[in-house]
Design a protein around this motif. Structure first.
Motif, PDB file in Angstrom:
ATOM      1  N   GLN A 166     -19.358   9.204 -33.043  1.00  0.00           N
ATOM      2  CA  GLN A 166     -20.300   9.507 -34.131  1.00  0.00           C
ATOM      3  C   GLN A 166     -21.125   8.274 -34.505  1.00  0.00           C
ATOM      4  O   GLN A 166     -20.846   7.166 -34.062  1.00  0.00           O
ATOM      5  CB  GLN A 166     -19.555  10.066 -35.332  1.00  0.00           C
ATOM      6  CG  GLN A 166     -18.537   9.120 -35.914  1.00  0.00           C
ATOM      7  CD  GLN A 166     -17.617   9.817 -36.902  1.00  0.00           C
ATOM      8  OE1 GLN A 166     -17.762  10.995 -37.168  1.00  0.00           O
ATOM      9  NE2 GLN A 166     -16.670   9.084 -37.434  1.00  0.00           N
ATOM     10  N   ARG A 175     -27.650   7.983 -30.408  1.00  0.00           N
ATOM     11  CA  ARG A 175     -27.057   9.314 -30.554  1.00  0.00           C
ATOM     12  C   ARG A 175     -26.171   9.609 -29.351  1.00  0.00           C
ATOM     13  O   ARG A 175     -26.660   9.786 -28.234  1.00  0.00           O
ATOM     14  CB  ARG A 175     -28.185  10.336 -30.664  1.00  0.00           C
ATOM     15  CG  ARG A 175     -27.717  11.708 -31.011  1.00  0.00           C
ATOM     16  CD  ARG A 175     -28.301  12.141 -32.337  1.00  0.00           C
ATOM     17  NE  ARG A 175     -27.881  13.498 -32.646  1.00  0.00           N
ATOM     18  CZ  ARG A 175     -28.723  14.439 -33.037  1.00  0.00           C
ATOM     19  NH1 ARG A 175     -29.995  14.185 -33.164  1.00  0.00           N
ATOM     20  NH2 ARG A 175     -28.273  15.645 -33.313  1.00  0.00           N
ATOM     21  N   ILE A 228     -23.432  11.883 -29.750  1.00  0.00           N
ATOM     22  CA  ILE A 228     -22.674  13.094 -30.005  1.00  0.00           C
ATOM     23  C   ILE A 228     -23.622  14.172 -30.517  1.00  0.00           C
ATOM     24  O   ILE A 228     -24.720  13.865 -30.956  1.00  0.00           O
ATOM     25  CB  ILE A 228     -21.534  12.805 -31.000  1.00  0.00           C
ATOM     26  CG1 ILE A 228     -20.522  13.918 -30.970  1.00  0.00           C
ATOM     27  CG2 ILE A 228     -22.069  12.537 -32.385  1.00  0.00           C
ATOM     28  CD1 ILE A 228     -19.285  13.621 -31.769  1.00  0.00           C
ATOM     29  N   TYR A 229     -23.172  15.419 -30.447  1.00  0.00           N
ATOM     30  CA  TYR A 229     -24.014  16.580 -30.747  1.00  0.00           C
ATOM     31  C   TYR A 229     -25.202  16.634 -29.797  1.00  0.00           C
ATOM     32  O   TYR A 229     -26.289  17.063 -30.160  1.00  0.00           O
ATOM     33  CB  TYR A 229     -24.462  16.588 -32.210  1.00  0.00           C
ATOM     34  CG  TYR A 229     -23.291  16.435 -33.153  1.00  0.00           C
ATOM     35  CD1 TYR A 229     -22.277  17.395 -33.151  1.00  0.00           C
ATOM     36  CD2 TYR A 229     -23.152  15.328 -33.973  1.00  0.00           C
ATOM     37  CE1 TYR A 229     -21.168  17.238 -33.957  1.00  0.00           C
ATOM     38  CE2 TYR A 229     -22.043  15.178 -34.789  1.00  0.00           C
ATOM     39  CZ  TYR A 229     -21.065  16.138 -34.780  1.00  0.00           C
ATOM     40  OH  TYR A 229     -19.961  15.989 -35.573  1.00  0.00           O
ATOM     41  N   PRO A 241     -17.645  21.606 -25.614  1.00  0.00           N
ATOM     42  CA  PRO A 241     -19.087  21.698 -25.901  1.00  0.00           C
ATOM     43  C   PRO A 241     -19.357  22.236 -27.304  1.00  0.00           C
ATOM     44  O   PRO A 241     -20.310  21.810 -27.953  1.00  0.00           O
ATOM     45  CB  PRO A 241     -19.618  22.678 -24.850  1.00  0.00           C
ATOM     46  CG  PRO A 241     -18.580  22.763 -23.815  1.00  0.00           C
ATOM     47  CD  PRO A 241     -17.271  22.423 -24.449  1.00  0.00           C
ATOM     48  N   ALA A 242     -18.484  23.145 -27.797  1.00  0.00           N
ATOM     49  CA  ALA A 242     -18.724  23.715 -29.127  1.00  0.00           C
ATOM     50  C   ALA A 242     -18.637  22.637 -30.201  1.00  0.00           C
ATOM     51  O   ALA A 242     -19.410  22.640 -31.149  1.00  0.00           O
ATOM     52  CB  ALA A 242     -17.734  24.842 -29.419  1.00  0.00           C
ATOM     53  N   LEU A 243     -17.690  21.712 -30.054  1.00  0.00           N
ATOM     54  CA  LEU A 243     -17.498  20.708 -31.105  1.00  0.00           C
ATOM     55  C   LEU A 243     -18.338  19.458 -30.889  1.00  0.00           C
ATOM     56  O   LEU A 243     -18.716  18.785 -31.838  1.00  0.00           O
ATOM     57  CB  LEU A 243     -16.015  20.325 -31.202  1.00  0.00           C
ATOM     58  CG  LEU A 243     -15.102  21.423 -31.757  1.00  0.00           C
ATOM     59  CD1 LEU A 243     -13.656  20.970 -31.773  1.00  0.00           C
ATOM     60  CD2 LEU A 243     -15.528  21.819 -33.159  1.00  0.00           C
ATOM     61  N   GLY A 248     -21.091  19.243 -28.508  1.00  0.00           N
ATOM     62  CA  GLY A 248     -22.456  19.493 -28.076  1.00  0.00           C
ATOM     63  C   GLY A 248     -23.351  19.934 -29.226  1.00  0.00           C
ATOM     64  O   GLY A 248     -22.871  20.264 -30.310  1.00  0.00           O
ATOM     65  N   GLY A 249     -24.646  19.930 -28.956  1.00  0.00           N
ATOM     66  CA  GLY A 249     -25.588  20.486 -29.911  1.00  0.00           C
ATOM     67  C   GLY A 249     -25.789  21.958 -29.611  1.00  0.00           C
ATOM     68  O   GLY A 249     -25.135  22.525 -28.734  1.00  0.00           O
ATOM     69  N   ALA A 250     -26.732  22.571 -30.321  1.00  0.00           N
ATOM     70  CA  ALA A 250     -26.967  23.995 -30.111  1.00  0.00           C
ATOM     71  C   ALA A 250     -27.513  24.275 -28.712  1.00  0.00           C
ATOM     72  O   ALA A 250     -27.365  25.376 -28.195  1.00  0.00           O
ATOM     73  CB  ALA A 250     -27.929  24.521 -31.170  1.00  0.00           C
TER      74      ALA A 250
END
Lengths: 348, 435
Positions: B277, B297, B299-300, B377-379, B381-383
């Protein structure tokens, strides 16, 4: 005296058999488990058992209309009173899984705030999606969703829930649509376009969260400056983890969980008694002490300490500029708008 | 019959010993009269049966937990009797609708009105509404709105229905009903590859804002492929180190590989969130070292997904590769070098080809596992980094649209099998060695 013992045992066995064959199982109540159900047990279930002497068994579940469908259609359902989310309430009522309520048995419709009244269910709690921020980092508090989209005034990343639900409403309010008109606009194609266009303006500053526990963590770690978040999570972070998070209630999106009675219950009277007990203002007023959800009986707020009421979604000030999440709209559009949302997210 | 063979027997010495003349006395002596070959066959058959009985539980287990669910998924992707189960009349009658340029004949409207009334009464209308909502915009409100206002009788149902909601006069509405009438449908499979059937029966592309699944599928393969490549690049030296160290040190290093392997996937994913993060350890270290002056950046976005998935899947490449490398005798390299090869040439021309079966096995394992990744990927990754299992989960648990979930699963299965076939052609599956 072995013979007397045998007689006693035989009598007991016959009586036990009789009670089983009469289908007299205990009234059962089903809620969401965890800290929430623990609070309900303390405030509702245990005192109810004491006062009425009605035996009550407790269970918990994770939601899902399929579970209720199986219980009711399978016959011989083992649950009576169940707490459901708004979509389960709507779908289950349409399918006839729930008893159509006789409001005279639970204090009449006037006993409750109007959002809590439904053909098949009584609102149990009311909770919000709000704009959350860290007071230690932001000195002039944001006051609306328009501030959420203002990256000059509030630099830093923003957290939103992954998926279109609540995200599109927030985008429209951020674009100046008054809370009460959000769904009127969202029901048009232009409204949906407008929402995505607004999201475009802060596309590179957005972080999407999936689980309700994430946004307080994102705030705490400084990953985001502002985020959409369940109001109860902010309250829990402030109380349990000594955070100093703030909430902007303007344009809060609220929804309710409701009590329903499963159709075919052998404990209909006792079910009504329990719901009536849980609907009384004096009993409801004790719940928010444990957990920051609003309650639905009309007089309850007057019995809640002022300081605590300010943290609740149902206080007069907080609910004044809030809008109820439109369950019917989302039941109809969630598939299509989820596809659109992901299409939007994938295009750079 | 037996008589004749008994009589013929003594004349033919090469005749088998099954003849009854000998069989009778042999039986009396307690000796199995059948020939040795048959006895052997029987014994072998018994052994085979016993062996089969031993694997039977496993076979049943596989059938129940692997084959049956896959077959059920394939079935769900094409069979579709949801609408037919609650609207039996209109789904039957609509078969008479041949001229697709005009509205269906009055009988079909009559059937629809009867079904609407019956299912509204029987509380099965939500099923019909849900099914039609997949293909018709605002299909739920169309069905519910009409059913609520439906009069008891009408002279002309076609006119009445169209008056209640003009969309009953739309060919697309009727095409959707027709396509949902079962018993099979192509709707879900077509939608899973961003296609749809138009009112006149042609296959056309989905509108741009709904066409996402091809993109998601390509994304799934891109992520899996990249992660596999990263695992090979990072895992090969580690496996080599493990295989060439003295046993004591190799065991210690092996623990370092295995410890994360044994740790829960969720824990490792959460740990990466803490590390990557904006105010996390990695960014703080980079800033402290002066490599960057602002947090980057990690993460996400896709970078985070690659880092976390590569870390989680790395042991699956290292372990098979290590066991293959362990089996390569050092003398091969020595022989190559004693014959004049430079160390690089000996490595490239002798050692590397010998490790290929291990690389092949590890890469296949990592790739196939990566295809189904969901939580990481859900936690992290980004959308825009969600893979196909995210959407399968969405349809399975969020909207209970099992047809769509099954169709996406089917598309993933077919695409994976195709890739496996290509892989077999290129690498040769017999060259793959798990240990």
């Amino acid at each position: 005296m072995p013979s007397r013992m045998i007689v006693t045992l035989a009598t007991a066995a016959v009586m036990a058999g009789a009670s089983v064959s009469a289908n007299a199982r205990d009234l059962s109540v089903v809620s969401w488990g965890g800290a929430y159900q623990a609070a309900q047990k303390k405030v509702y279930f245990d005192p109810f058992k004491q006062e009425t002497k009605i035996p009550l068994s407790e269970e918990s579940w994770d939601g899902g209309i399929g579970v209720l469908r199986a219980k009711v259609q399978g016959g011989n359902a083992t649950w009576d009173v169940v707490q459901v989310e708004s979509e389960e309430l709507a779908a289950g009522c349409e399918e006839g899984l729930f008893v159509t309520l006789d409001w005279s048995k639970i204090g009449g419709k006037d006993n409750y705030i109007k959002q809590a009244v439904d053909d098949c269910g009584v609102g149990a709690i009311l909770y919000d999606f709000v704009l959350g921020y860290d007071k230690d980092k932001i000195k002039n508090p944001p006051t609306s969703w328009a501030d959420f989209f203002d990256t000059k005034k509030y630099p830093g990343k923003r957290g939103l829930r992954a998926g279109p639900k609540t995200t599109l409403e927030i985008a429209l309010m951020g674009d100046g649509v008054p809370p009460q008109d959000v769904y009127k606009v969202l029901k048009t194609k232009e409204g949906v376009d407008r929402a995505f266009k607004k999201l475009d303006t802060i596309r590179n500053d957005l972080i999407f969260w999936k689980a309700g526990a994430q946004p307080p963590q994102l705030l705490a770690s400084g990953e985001v400056a502002l985020t959409s978040v369940y109001n109860g999570r902010i309250d829990a972070a402030n109380h349990d983890n000594h955070r100093n998070f703030g909430i902007s209630w303007n344009g809060a999106l609220y929804t309710l969980d409701s009590w329903v009675i499963l159709k075919g219950t052998p404990n209909l009277d006792a079910s009504y008694k329990l719901i009536d007990y849980m609907g009384q203002a004096k009993n409801q007023a004790k719940l928010p002490e444990a957990i920051a959800y609003g309650v639905t009986a009309k007089g309850a707020n007057a019995l809640i300490p002022k300081a605590r009421l300010a943290d609740l979604p149902t206080s007069e000030e907080n609910i004044a500029h809030a809008v109820q999440i439109d369950t019917a709209f989302w039941m109809e559009n969630i598939d299509r708008l989820t596809e659109r949302f992901n299409q939007w997210a994938a295009t750079k | 019959m037996p008589r004749r063979s008994a009589r013929r027997c003594p004349l033919r010495p090469e005749a088998p010993l099954t003849s009854h003349s000998i069989a009778e006395p042999l039986k009396e002596l307690g000796i199995d009269p059948r020939p040795l070959k048959a006895q052997l066959r029987r014994a072998q058959r018994m052994r085979k049966l016993r062996a089969f009985a031993l694997v039977l539980p496993l076979l049943l287990f596989l059938l129940l937990t692997f084959v049956a669910p896959i077959l059920d998924m394939l079935r769900l992707a094409v069979f579709d009797n949801e609408l037919a189960s609650v609207w039996p009349q209109v789904t039957q009658t609509i078969r008479v609708w041949n001229d697709r340029s005009k509205l269906p004949p009055p009988a079909v409207f009559d059937a629809l009105a009867a079904d609407l009334a019956a299912s509204y009464h029987a509380r099965t209308l939500p099923t019909a509404a849900r099914r039609l909502n997949y293909a018709i915009d605002n299909g739920r409100s169309l069905v519910f709105g009409t059913a609520r206002q439906l009069p008891a009788t009408s002279q002309d149902w076609a006119a009445t229905l169209q008056k209640l909601d003009p969309r009953w006069g739309d060919l697309n509405t009727w095409a959707a009903i027709d396509q949902a009438s079962g018993p099979t449908t192509s709707y879900f499979l077509l939608a899973a590859v961003d296609l749809k059937k138009t009112a006149d029966g042609h296959i056309a592309a989905m509108p741009a804002e709904q066409a996402i699944y091809i993109d998601v599928l390509m994304r799934t393969f891109t992520v899996s492929f990249t992660v596999t490549l990263l695992c090979i690049v990072l895992g090969f030296p580690v496996a080599y180190l493990l295989a060439t160290q003295p046993p004591g040190r190799a065991n210690l290093l092996m623990i370092l590989v295995l410890l994360p392997f044994w740790t829960s996937l969720l824990v490792r994913t959460a740990a990466w969130i803490v590390l990557l993060q904006e105010q996390g350890l990695v960014n703080n270290a980079l800033i402290w070292l002066g490599i960057v002056d602002r947090p980057i950046r990690l993460i996400y976005n896709r970078v985070g997904v690659y880092i976390a998935m590569t870390h989680i899947l790395l042991p699956f490449l290292i372990l098979p590769l290590y066991s293959v490398m362990k089996g390569i005798k050092p003398s091969y390299m020595q022989a190559a070098m004693s014959l004049g090869a430079s160390p690089t040439a000996a490595f490239l021309r002798v050692y590397l080809p010998l490790t290929l079966p291990g690389i092949g096995a590890g890469a296949l394992l990592v790739f196939i596992l990566a295809l189904g990744y969901y939580i990481t990927p859900a936690l992290i990754g980004g959308a825009a980094d969600q893979m196909i299992s995210y959407f399968i989960a969405f349809y399975t648990s969020d909207t209970v649209n099992w047809g769509m979930a099954a169709a996406l699963g089917t598309v993933l299965l077919i695409a994976t099998l195709l890739l496996y076939w290509v892989y077999d052609r290129l690498v040769g599956i017999s060259n793959v060695k798990l240990g």
